[in-house]
Design a protein around this motif. Structure first.
Motif, PDB file in Angstrom:
ATOM      1  N   ALA A   1     -14.845  -0.337   4.571  1.00  0.00           N
ATOM      2  CA  ALA A   1     -15.249  -0.882   3.272  1.00  0.00           C
ATOM      3  C   ALA A   1     -16.578  -1.625   3.390  1.00  0.00           C
ATOM      4  O   ALA A   1     -17.472  -1.486   2.533  1.00  0.00           O
ATOM      5  N   GLU A   2     -16.735  -2.391   4.446  1.00  0.00           N
ATOM      6  CA  GLU A   2     -18.020  -3.067   4.702  1.00  0.00           C
ATOM      7  C   GLU A   2     -19.161  -2.056   4.770  1.00  0.00           C
ATOM      8  O   GLU A   2     -20.217  -2.229   4.168  1.00  0.00           O
ATOM      9  N   LYS A   3     -18.915  -1.009   5.565  1.00  0.00           N
ATOM     10  CA  LYS A   3     -19.971  -0.024   5.818  1.00  0.00           C
ATOM     11  C   LYS A   3     -20.363   0.680   4.518  1.00  0.00           C
ATOM     12  O   LYS A   3     -21.565   0.826   4.206  1.00  0.00           O
ATOM     13  N   LEU A   4     -19.364   1.115   3.762  1.00  0.00           N
ATOM     14  CA  LEU A   4     -19.657   1.843   2.513  1.00  0.00           C
ATOM     15  C   LEU A   4     -20.375   0.929   1.520  1.00  0.00           C
ATOM     16  O   LEU A   4     -21.324   1.341   0.843  1.00  0.00           O
ATOM     17  N   THR A   5     -19.931  -0.311   1.465  1.00  0.00           N
ATOM     18  CA  THR A   5     -20.567  -1.278   0.554  1.00  0.00           C
ATOM     19  C   THR A   5     -22.024  -1.481   0.947  1.00  0.00           C
ATOM     20  O   THR A   5     -22.936  -1.442   0.107  1.00  0.00           O
ATOM     21  N   SER A   6     -22.215  -1.681   2.235  1.00  0.00           N
ATOM     22  CA  SER A   6     -23.568  -1.911   2.734  1.00  0.00           C
ATOM     23  C   SER A   6     -24.440  -0.685   2.511  1.00  0.00           C
ATOM     24  O   SER A   6     -25.612  -0.794   2.130  1.00  0.00           O
TER      25      SER A   6
ATOM     26  N   MET B   1       0.838  -1.209   0.000  1.00  0.00           N
ATOM     27  CA  MET B   1       0.000   0.000   0.000  1.00  0.00           C
ATOM     28  C   MET B   1       0.870   1.255   0.000  1.00  0.00           C
ATOM     29  O   MET B   1       1.950   1.285   0.578  1.00  0.00           O
ATOM     30  N   THR B   2       0.366   2.275  -0.609  1.00  0.00           N
ATOM     31  CA  THR B   2       1.089   3.542  -0.592  1.00  0.00           C
ATOM     32  C   THR B   2       0.204   4.595   0.063  1.00  0.00           C
ATOM     33  O   THR B   2      -0.921   4.327   0.444  1.00  0.00           O
ATOM     34  N   ASN B   3       0.749   5.793   0.172  1.00  0.00           N
ATOM     35  CA  ASN B   3      -0.029   6.851   0.805  1.00  0.00           C
ATOM     36  C   ASN B   3      -0.815   7.687  -0.194  1.00  0.00           C
ATOM     37  O   ASN B   3      -1.593   8.547   0.174  1.00  0.00           O
ATOM     38  N   SER B   4      -0.568   7.451  -1.484  1.00  0.00           N
ATOM     39  CA  SER B   4      -1.276   8.237  -2.507  1.00  0.00           C
ATOM     40  C   SER B   4      -2.510   7.466  -2.944  1.00  0.00           C
ATOM     41  O   SER B   4      -2.617   6.978  -4.051  1.00  0.00           O
ATOM     42  N   ARG B   5      -3.431   7.333  -1.990  1.00  0.00           N
ATOM     43  CA  ARG B   5      -4.610   6.533  -2.283  1.00  0.00           C
ATOM     44  C   ARG B   5      -5.837   7.400  -2.513  1.00  0.00           C
ATOM     45  O   ARG B   5      -5.867   8.565  -2.120  1.00  0.00           O
ATOM     46  N   THR B   6      -6.831   6.800  -3.070  1.00  0.00           N
ATOM     47  CA  THR B   6      -8.091   7.494  -3.285  1.00  0.00           C
ATOM     48  C   THR B   6      -8.987   7.262  -2.079  1.00  0.00           C
ATOM     49  O   THR B   6      -9.007   6.170  -1.519  1.00  0.00           O
ATOM     50  N   ALA B   7      -9.739   8.293  -1.707  1.00  0.00           N
ATOM     51  CA  ALA B   7     -10.685   8.119  -0.613  1.00  0.00           C
ATOM     52  C   ALA B   7     -11.664   7.016  -0.967  1.00  0.00           C
ATOM     53  O   ALA B   7     -12.159   6.939  -2.102  1.00  0.00           O
ATOM     54  N   LEU B   8     -11.940   6.140  -0.038  1.00  0.00           N
ATOM     55  CA  LEU B   8     -12.822   4.995  -0.304  1.00  0.00           C
ATOM     56  C   LEU B   8     -14.170   5.429  -0.850  1.00  0.00           C
ATOM     57  O   LEU B   8     -14.719   4.796  -1.766  1.00  0.00           O
ATOM     58  N   ALA B   9     -14.694   6.513  -0.284  1.00  0.00           N
ATOM     59  CA  ALA B   9     -16.037   6.950  -0.690  1.00  0.00           C
ATOM     60  C   ALA B   9     -16.088   7.344  -2.149  1.00  0.00           C
ATOM     61  O   ALA B   9     -17.158   7.329  -2.774  1.00  0.00           O
ATOM     62  N   SER B  10     -14.921   7.700  -2.715  1.00  0.00           N
ATOM     63  CA  SER B  10     -14.899   8.118  -4.126  1.00  0.00           C
ATOM     64  C   SER B  10     -14.694   6.956  -5.083  1.00  0.00           C
ATOM     65  O   SER B  10     -14.712   7.138  -6.304  1.00  0.00           O
ATOM     66  N   LEU B  11     -14.444   5.796  -4.568  1.00  0.00           N
ATOM     67  CA  LEU B  11     -14.197   4.643  -5.444  1.00  0.00           C
ATOM     68  C   LEU B  11     -15.469   4.234  -6.176  1.00  0.00           C
ATOM     69  O   LEU B  11     -16.581   4.406  -5.659  1.00  0.00           O
ATOM     70  N   SER B  12     -15.283   3.696  -7.341  1.00  0.00           N
ATOM     71  CA  SER B  12     -16.429   3.102  -8.057  1.00  0.00           C
ATOM     72  C   SER B  12     -16.891   1.858  -7.288  1.00  0.00           C
ATOM     73  O   SER B  12     -16.153   1.327  -6.458  1.00  0.00           O
ATOM     74  N   ASP B  13     -18.074   1.399  -7.579  1.00  0.00           N
ATOM     75  CA  ASP B  13     -18.570   0.192  -6.905  1.00  0.00           C
ATOM     76  C   ASP B  13     -17.612  -0.973  -7.103  1.00  0.00           C
ATOM     77  O   ASP B  13     -17.336  -1.737  -6.181  1.00  0.00           O
ATOM     78  N   ASP B  14     -17.109  -1.094  -8.308  1.00  0.00           N
ATOM     79  CA  ASP B  14     -16.195  -2.209  -8.597  1.00  0.00           C
ATOM     80  C   ASP B  14     -14.904  -2.085  -7.796  1.00  0.00           C
ATOM     81  O   ASP B  14     -14.429  -3.063  -7.201  1.00  0.00           O
TER      82      ASP B  14
ATOM     83  N   LEU C   1     -14.471  -0.440  -5.073  1.00  0.00           N
ATOM     84  CA  LEU C   1     -14.775  -0.651  -3.652  1.00  0.00           C
ATOM     85  C   LEU C   1     -14.869  -2.142  -3.330  1.00  0.00           C
ATOM     86  O   LEU C   1     -14.333  -2.626  -2.316  1.00  0.00           O
ATOM     87  N   ALA C   2     -15.518  -2.878  -4.238  1.00  0.00           N
ATOM     88  CA  ALA C   2     -15.629  -4.331  -4.055  1.00  0.00           C
ATOM     89  C   ALA C   2     -14.243  -4.966  -4.036  1.00  0.00           C
ATOM     90  O   ALA C   2     -13.950  -5.863  -3.229  1.00  0.00           O
ATOM     91  N   GLY C   3     -13.373  -4.467  -4.905  1.00  0.00           N
ATOM     92  CA  GLY C   3     -12.010  -4.981  -4.950  1.00  0.00           C
ATOM     93  C   GLY C   3     -11.270  -4.687  -3.652  1.00  0.00           C
ATOM     94  O   GLY C   3     -10.589  -5.553  -3.086  1.00  0.00           O
ATOM     95  N   PHE C   4     -11.451  -3.458  -3.164  1.00  0.00           N
ATOM     96  CA  PHE C   4     -10.794  -3.070  -1.919  1.00  0.00           C
ATOM     97  C   PHE C   4     -11.295  -3.921  -0.753  1.00  0.00           C
ATOM     98  O   PHE C   4     -10.512  -4.398   0.078  1.00  0.00           O
ATOM     99  N   LEU C   5     -12.628  -4.133  -0.741  1.00  0.00           N
ATOM    100  CA  LEU C   5     -13.218  -4.944   0.330  1.00  0.00           C
ATOM    101  C   LEU C   5     -12.636  -6.360   0.318  1.00  0.00           C
ATOM    102  O   LEU C   5     -12.262  -6.905   1.359  1.00  0.00           O
ATOM    103  N   ALA C   6     -12.540  -6.916  -0.864  1.00  0.00           N
ATOM    104  CA  ALA C   6     -11.988  -8.274  -0.994  1.00  0.00           C
ATOM    105  C   ALA C   6     -10.555  -8.317  -0.488  1.00  0.00           C
ATOM    106  O   ALA C   6     -10.144  -9.242   0.235  1.00  0.00           O
ATOM    107  N   GLU C   7      -9.804  -7.292  -0.877  1.00  0.00           N
ATOM    108  CA  GLU C   7      -8.410  -7.175  -0.447  1.00  0.00           C
ATOM    109  C   GLU C   7      -8.310  -7.132   1.089  1.00  0.00           C
ATOM    110  O   GLU C   7      -7.474  -7.798   1.696  1.00  0.00           O
ATOM    111  N   GLN C   8      -9.169  -6.327   1.700  1.00  0.00           N
ATOM    112  CA  GLN C   8      -9.125  -6.185   3.156  1.00  0.00           C
ATOM    113  C   GLN C   8      -9.567  -7.465   3.856  1.00  0.00           C
ATOM    114  O   GLN C   8      -9.051  -7.804   4.916  1.00  0.00           O
ATOM    115  N   ARG C   9     -10.526  -8.160   3.239  1.00  0.00           N
ATOM    116  CA  ARG C   9     -10.963  -9.427   3.831  1.00  0.00           C
ATOM    117  C   ARG C   9      -9.823 -10.430   3.845  1.00  0.00           C
ATOM    118  O   ARG C   9      -9.637 -11.174   4.802  1.00  0.00           O
TER     119      ARG C   9
END
Lengths: 453, 453
Positions: free
Chosen positions: B422-427, B1-14, B16-24
């Motif tokens: 990620a769970e919360k935003l997805t939900s 991971m780096t520090n130049s990330r996009t805010a989760l809320a701005s991610l596309s649904d896809d 976000l789903a990818g990020f959620l999977a990664e975190q799981r």
């Protein structure tokens, strides 16, 4: 003087006048010595404190036997090892013991605060919501018990302290129908100041008696449980078992400490009670503390090793203080025996001698002694609000001064007692109110500045 | 991971789903490590306690400088030498300081009991006789302050804690017209948990503000007065002088202790206040105590020698704990910076890091961490009754574990924060109530079993 003397009251007027003149002379000589002695305080002497100086280099480890760091927070109920040690000494279960800070008085105060603000295990409501709360106070008793109740606005009702404990018939009568009678103070072993020991029979009746208040509580201040002065060691009645067997498991709460075992100001105090009471106490304590000084707990455990270590240690105290109690008795016998103006206790343990002088002369004796440089506990200190209705009770505390000072002071006290008695009898015969009898009645504040214990 | 990330809320649904999977996946790996780490408690570590082990062999003498035997009873206000040392550290007069037992919490509790049962110097009546008593509680704050008030039945009103202290305009508005508002808790220096330092301006307004209650009291819990993490050492506002100058000398009562300076469980605590307040406090204390543990007082005086000794000692603590705070910051930055799901404090002193996660996910984060073997203070613990209305606040306590454990634990916490977000935003996007969102709201009892400090 000899011991084959005539009672002062039986003397002819002339002989009484002669005796009074004699005592005045003796008192003038006493004053001329410029003494500065102190018998006010139930404090251990330096030699007694020295017995525990190994504490200053303990503990040698910082972990308890479970491997927990005693230097850190936690362990609200106190170090398990110390609770076990006290459980054995007090014949209770470790689960019934809470080990706290340096003062059992603080634990007593905290317990009453809990009753006032929250109510006890068996209380219908907090005591502060009762119209009136009354306590039974056996007299003579411990002044700090009484001043604490006075501060809380709790009414005090006295009963006599007998040789086997409080006048239990009087106690039974007081608690039977009056639900405002919520508690009683008892120093069961070598009571302050009479030295009385509560008998098994009295304890059993206190444990079993019907009380109108469901939360009537015996504050069992076992301050001198191990403080024997002879080989005839008194055994405290097992009040917790007696109460449990009588169906009143939560009635007694016991207190004890090492204040007169190790360091008076830096010892450890314990509370012992039913497990329900222990849970109740700890629940409220958890709001006020993260845990006691467990380093000091471990310091004491290492020092004593076990209950037998405590008993052996107390025998060293006895060697130091028993001669002082003998000196008190000797001085009083030499100065007063046969005169019919004084009676005193012959305690087999504890910290005090109870001296009853001629009615109406205790304040005068204390004033005379003070003028001669001998500080005594204020007259009346052993009664609620400092008021001894017969003005005859004086508490003597011989442990703190060295032996020679005890001898000198007590010879002086005997002179003061004889002089005050002669004054009083002379004045009574003349129909007056006291020759030099400007003795002020001691009040609560003077009682309070009095004895430390 | 780096520090130049996009805010989760701005991610596309896809995405976000990818990020959620990664975190799981990351979380599964975390769980697989079978950790057993604990960040719940504001406790010094063993290495910090070791700094004070010389206490175990002190004191070397048993007399104070006036020649009084510290082993014996007496000295209710505490050892003069220790009171002077704390007076210098806290910029007050020795006559304004009482040195007590091992716990400032106990002194706070005792002070409130005195207010309840007797009333304070400026009280029209005991607080227990008021229809209602309310306290202002800056949030986030110290859970033990709040649980104490709850136990007493005192109502709590919250105001926000800002970087310069409590929201003083809100406080002024609350106290102005309502005489039932009797007090406020303030941790003025490196507050628990935010690390905020009350500014001179805020302190002056608190000292001067008009209050409807004549006995409005500031409980100034200066627990971290000397607990700096950087060379930029915060100076506590001199609340006693400010209040005296404003004509409210009895308004503040200050508390401090050496619990996080020497031994957490076996240190010394002090209270500092106006001389009238000190007299008031000692008057009531005299019913509950014959004196504090003066041996421990002398032990501490010998150990520190003087105020500079305390400051030098605190620099040794800083060397041990500053790297732990840096590790917390590093792990959170590495794991979460840029994601827009967490903010955290960068304290320059004290014992805590305040972590605010995505609204509605704090309980979930704590539950996830627990399942992965990382114990955190219960969510909501820093709020009255354990109720954080936004369910976002987590208190991190990095001092007790060793540095490596802090690193490991905090990397794990970052994973839990990211996963919960990620769970919360997805939900939320699905219109649901939380994918695995069975997070229970923490309650008072779970808050209580939480952090020690």
């Amino acid at each position: 003087m000899t011991n084959s003397r005539t009672a002062l009251a039986s003397l002819s007027d002339d002989d009484l006048a002669g005796f009074l003149a004699e005592q005045r002379e003796a008192y003038a000589a006493l004053k001329g010595r410029g003494l500065k002695l102190d018998l006010t305080r139930g404090k251990p002497s330096a030699a007694q404190l020295d017995l525990s100086d190994d504490l200053l280099h303990l503990p040698t480890t910082t972990k308890d036997r479970a491997g927990v760091d005693v230097r850190n927070y936690g362990g609200l109920e106190g170090l398990a090892e110390l609770r076990e040690l006290f459980a054995e000494l007090l014949w209770v279960e470790p689960s019934q013991v809470v080990a706290g800070g340096n003062s059992s008085l603080t634990m007593m105060y905290g317990t009453i605060v809990d009753f006032l603000l929250f109510g006890g295990v068996d209380s219908p409501r907090p005591w502060s919501q009762e119209e009136k709360v009354r306590f039974i106070c056996p007299v003579p008793g411990y002044d700090r018990h009484f001043s604490m109740l006075a501060a809380f606005g709790i009414e005090m009702v006295t009963v006599d302290m007998h040789a086997d404990g409080p006048d239990v018939a009087a106690v039974e009568a007081l608690v039977k129908d009056d639900p405002s009678v919520k508690g009683i103070w008892i120093v069961p072993t070598y009571a302050n100041p009479s030295g009385a020991v509560v008998s098994q029979e009295v304890a059993a009746r206190l444990a079993a008696m019907p009380t109108a208040a469901p939360d009537f509580t015996i504050f069992w201040d076992n301050a001198y449980a191990f403080h024997h002065l002879t080989e005839d060691e008194a055994k405290s009645a097992d009040i917790l078992s007696l109460a449990a067997a009588s169906g009143h498991p939560n009635r007694p709460i016991m207190f004890a400490s090492t204040s007169k075992i190790t360091f008076a100001g830096a010892g450890v105090a314990v509370l012992a009670a039913s497990e329900a009471n222990v849970r109740w106490y700890l629940k409220h304590l958890s709001m006020a503390s993260i845990g006691p000084d467990k380093v000091n707990h471990l310091r004491h455990v290492e020092f004593f090793r076990d209950a037998e270590g405590v008993r052996a240690h107390m025998r060293k105290h006895r060697e130091i203080i028993a001669p002082k109690f003998a000196a008190v008795d000797e001085a009083l016998t030499t100065g007063l025996a046969g005169l019919g103006v004084a009676e005193w206790s012959h305690p087999t343990g504890g910290y005090f001698v109870n001296l009853d002088v001629l009615d109406g002369t205790a304040s005068r004796v204390v004033a005379l002694a003070k003028e001669a440089g001998i500080a005594l506990t204020p007259a009346g200190a052993s009664f609620p609000l400092g008021h001894d209705p017969r003005d005859r009770n004086i508490r003597l505390a011989p442990t703190f001064p060295v032996l020679d000072e005890v001898r000198t002071a007590m010879a002086g006290v005997a002179t003061c007692v004889a002089l005050a008695a002669a004054e009083k009898l002379t004045s009574d015969r003349a129909g007056g109110v006291g020759a030099e009898g400007d003795a002020t009645t001691s009040d609560q504040s003077s009682a309070r500045e009095g004895a430390v214990r």
